[in-house]
Design a protein around this motif. Sequence first.
Motif, PDB file in Angstrom:
ATOM      1  N   GLU A 180      41.489  15.981  65.363  1.00 46.14           N
ATOM      2  CA  GLU A 180      43.025  16.841  65.377  1.00 46.14           C
ATOM      3  C   GLU A 180      43.386  17.559  63.718  1.00 46.14           C
ATOM      4  O   GLU A 180      43.440  16.203  63.188  1.00 46.14           O
ATOM      5  CB  GLU A 180      43.636  15.586  65.986  1.00 46.14           C
ATOM      6  CG  GLU A 180      44.629  15.919  65.563  1.00 46.14           C
ATOM      7  CD  GLU A 180      44.929  13.653  66.507  1.00 46.14           C
ATOM      8  OE1 GLU A 180      45.791  12.814  65.200  1.00 46.14           O
ATOM      9  OE2 GLU A 180      44.240  13.451  67.234  1.00 46.14           O
ATOM     10  N   ARG A 213      37.581  12.175  67.896  1.00 48.65           N
ATOM     11  CA  ARG A 213      37.864  13.403  68.058  1.00 48.65           C
ATOM     12  C   ARG A 213      38.169  13.793  66.880  1.00 48.65           C
ATOM     13  O   ARG A 213      38.343  13.237  65.936  1.00 48.65           O
ATOM     14  CB  ARG A 213      39.375  12.772  68.920  1.00 48.65           C
ATOM     15  CG  ARG A 213      38.944  12.538  70.261  1.00 48.65           C
ATOM     16  CD  ARG A 213      40.195  12.164  70.923  1.00 48.65           C
ATOM     17  NE  ARG A 213      41.249  10.763  70.404  1.00 48.65           N
ATOM     18  CZ  ARG A 213      41.118   9.861  71.362  1.00 48.65           C
ATOM     19  NH1 ARG A 213      39.896   9.761  71.010  1.00 48.65           N
ATOM     20  NH2 ARG A 213      41.395   8.982  69.930  1.00 48.65           N
ATOM     21  N   GLU A 239      36.370  24.931  68.256  1.00 51.47           N
ATOM     22  CA  GLU A 239      37.027  23.857  69.392  1.00 51.47           C
ATOM     23  C   GLU A 239      37.369  24.084  70.402  1.00 51.47           C
ATOM     24  O   GLU A 239      37.281  23.842  71.597  1.00 51.47           O
ATOM     25  CB  GLU A 239      37.901  22.774  68.225  1.00 51.47           C
ATOM     26  CG  GLU A 239      37.246  21.804  67.652  1.00 51.47           C
ATOM     27  CD  GLU A 239      36.255  21.006  67.477  1.00 51.47           C
ATOM     28  OE1 GLU A 239      37.301  20.580  69.080  1.00 51.47           O
ATOM     29  OE2 GLU A 239      36.360  20.227  67.231  1.00 51.47           O
ATOM     30  N   ARG A 263      33.810  17.683  63.127  1.00 52.66           N
ATOM     31  CA  ARG A 263      33.158  17.019  64.402  1.00 52.66           C
ATOM     32  C   ARG A 263      32.062  18.184  64.494  1.00 52.66           C
ATOM     33  O   ARG A 263      32.825  19.392  64.479  1.00 52.66           O
ATOM     34  CB  ARG A 263      34.528  16.928  65.766  1.00 52.66           C
ATOM     35  CG  ARG A 263      33.686  16.128  66.950  1.00 52.66           C
ATOM     36  CD  ARG A 263      35.331  16.615  67.338  1.00 52.66           C
ATOM     37  NE  ARG A 263      35.243  17.724  68.395  1.00 52.66           N
ATOM     38  CZ  ARG A 263      34.043  17.781  69.658  1.00 52.66           C
ATOM     39  NH1 ARG A 263      34.073  16.817  70.221  1.00 52.66           N
ATOM     40  NH2 ARG A 263      34.590  18.667  70.066  1.00 52.66           N
TER      41      ARG A 263
END
Length: 527
Positions: free
Chosen positions: A459, A457, A314, A355
């Motif tokens: 996280e 997204r 990421e 993701r």
Amino acid sequence: MQYEWWHEAVIYQIYPRSFMDSNGDGIGDLAGITSKLDYLAGTLGVDAIWISPFYKSPMADFGYDVADYVDVDPMFGTLEDFDALVTQAHDLGLRVIVDWVPNHSSSMHPWFVESRSSRDNPKRDWYVWKDPAPDGSEPNNWISVFSGPAWTLDEHTGQYYLHSFLSEQPDLNWRNPALAEAMLDTLRFWLRRGVDGFRLDACHFAMKDPLYRSNPVLERPEHGYKDLGEYDRLIHLYDRGHPDIHGLFRDVRAVLDDFSEERPRFSVGEIHLEGEEWASYYGEGDELHMPYHFGMLNGDWTAAWARGVVDTQEAVLPAGAWPNYVLGNHDEIRIATRYGARRARMATLMLLTLRGTPTLYYGDELGMVQADIPSDRQQDPWGRRQPGLGRDGCRTPMQWAAGPGGGFTTACPWLGTVDPDRVLNVEAQLADPGSMLNLTRRLLEVRKGSRALRIGRYEAIEGLPETVFGYRRRVEGESVSVYLNFGDHPVDVPAEGQVLVATRSGIRGRAGGALALGALDGAVLSS
Ligand code: NOJ
Ligand code: CA
């Protein structure tokens, strides 16, 4: 950001020799794949297939030695079979990605046959030819990935030709404009036939140092070279990844973009690199759509390791670039063997909830294991040259049913299968609610129904027990959280929400907002 089909797709890799045999010769083929499209689009629920090479080939490297970029090997069928496959796949909403081998052709490709015929043949420069060193030896110290010098002397013309892989796979000279144009034309050929994208084989090898300098040699490590093969003793400064490769990828992208009016055409490159060097292959959104990310393939299987792989990817992604993950392919030890069956379940849960675009290797949805092929039956040229490095074990026929041909063939399969308990097959696993196949199907179904999982997204969740890697995926109005216990002991995780899918039935939230995870459990919660 605009999301295209390939951002949201789950790709399924098919090794055509081993997926389904339609004509009883023991070898998988295109018509066999077509007969299983319902399984892929319906029963399993993937969005795209990538088919490893099915082009005309002497099969020195099972199709990664291409003798005609624009025809089907009779072993696999015909161009008409390919067209039928694409039509039916598209009718079912499946995208079709084909392999493209830009670094090398087969030594039997007519281009190479011409090229080697004389020093002044117009195609001489389509490959890399160099004079011997003054003592007659190889022009430099480059080593083939498959061991031995990367140069073979052609006695007839007195020069060496370069091959980064087998001597039957001479490297193409992308610095020759006519060769470059001829190769780009082969992309156009398949785009016109309707393919949705390409997987680019060993693609950063395609540009090397124009001066063909010798690679630096690694300084002798303390513990000696014991564990290093001769290839790994070199620093690969000059034999691959010359910066000019970016221009080549921009040219490839321009061809794809020319065909993208109706729907975007896609590229994913096989590039075994890490960090920023790896990320550079996205270009500025004008090179590869994605370089494959192989960071999940090998690790010590701890929560910190998994989080590190994800967070690092990421962090290095250029703006607007899209991540991806892979757990297996036709070059790697089967995941159920590499990490073990329980971990393979967790890994698949992770793969399908992170993701990025996931690629599933055929048979991994069953937990197929690495076959131990006796040395006298080994087929892979690499394994024959370097005992222990053969890749046959991950290329055994797809197991559709129990029994001798495994539902794959009515004949004797080209390579043996392993299914001692007769449960590593589609038929048995469809009937078992707790099977790996049903877990994979459920994961794909949950993913399909969740925008957060497809494009949300990422996280990481902080404050979890040390053995747990947790993350949240979020879009406006929807949030999903994932918890994976990498440890050998049960843990309670502070987590709210309803379990959507888990590696094991019986994993539930507890009153008071705790999730009880056993050793090597994983769960996806709506939150
Ligand atoms: C990478 C492919 O994945 C592998 O199977 C092949 O042997 C080499 N490239 C050479 O094409
Ligand atoms: Ca066949």
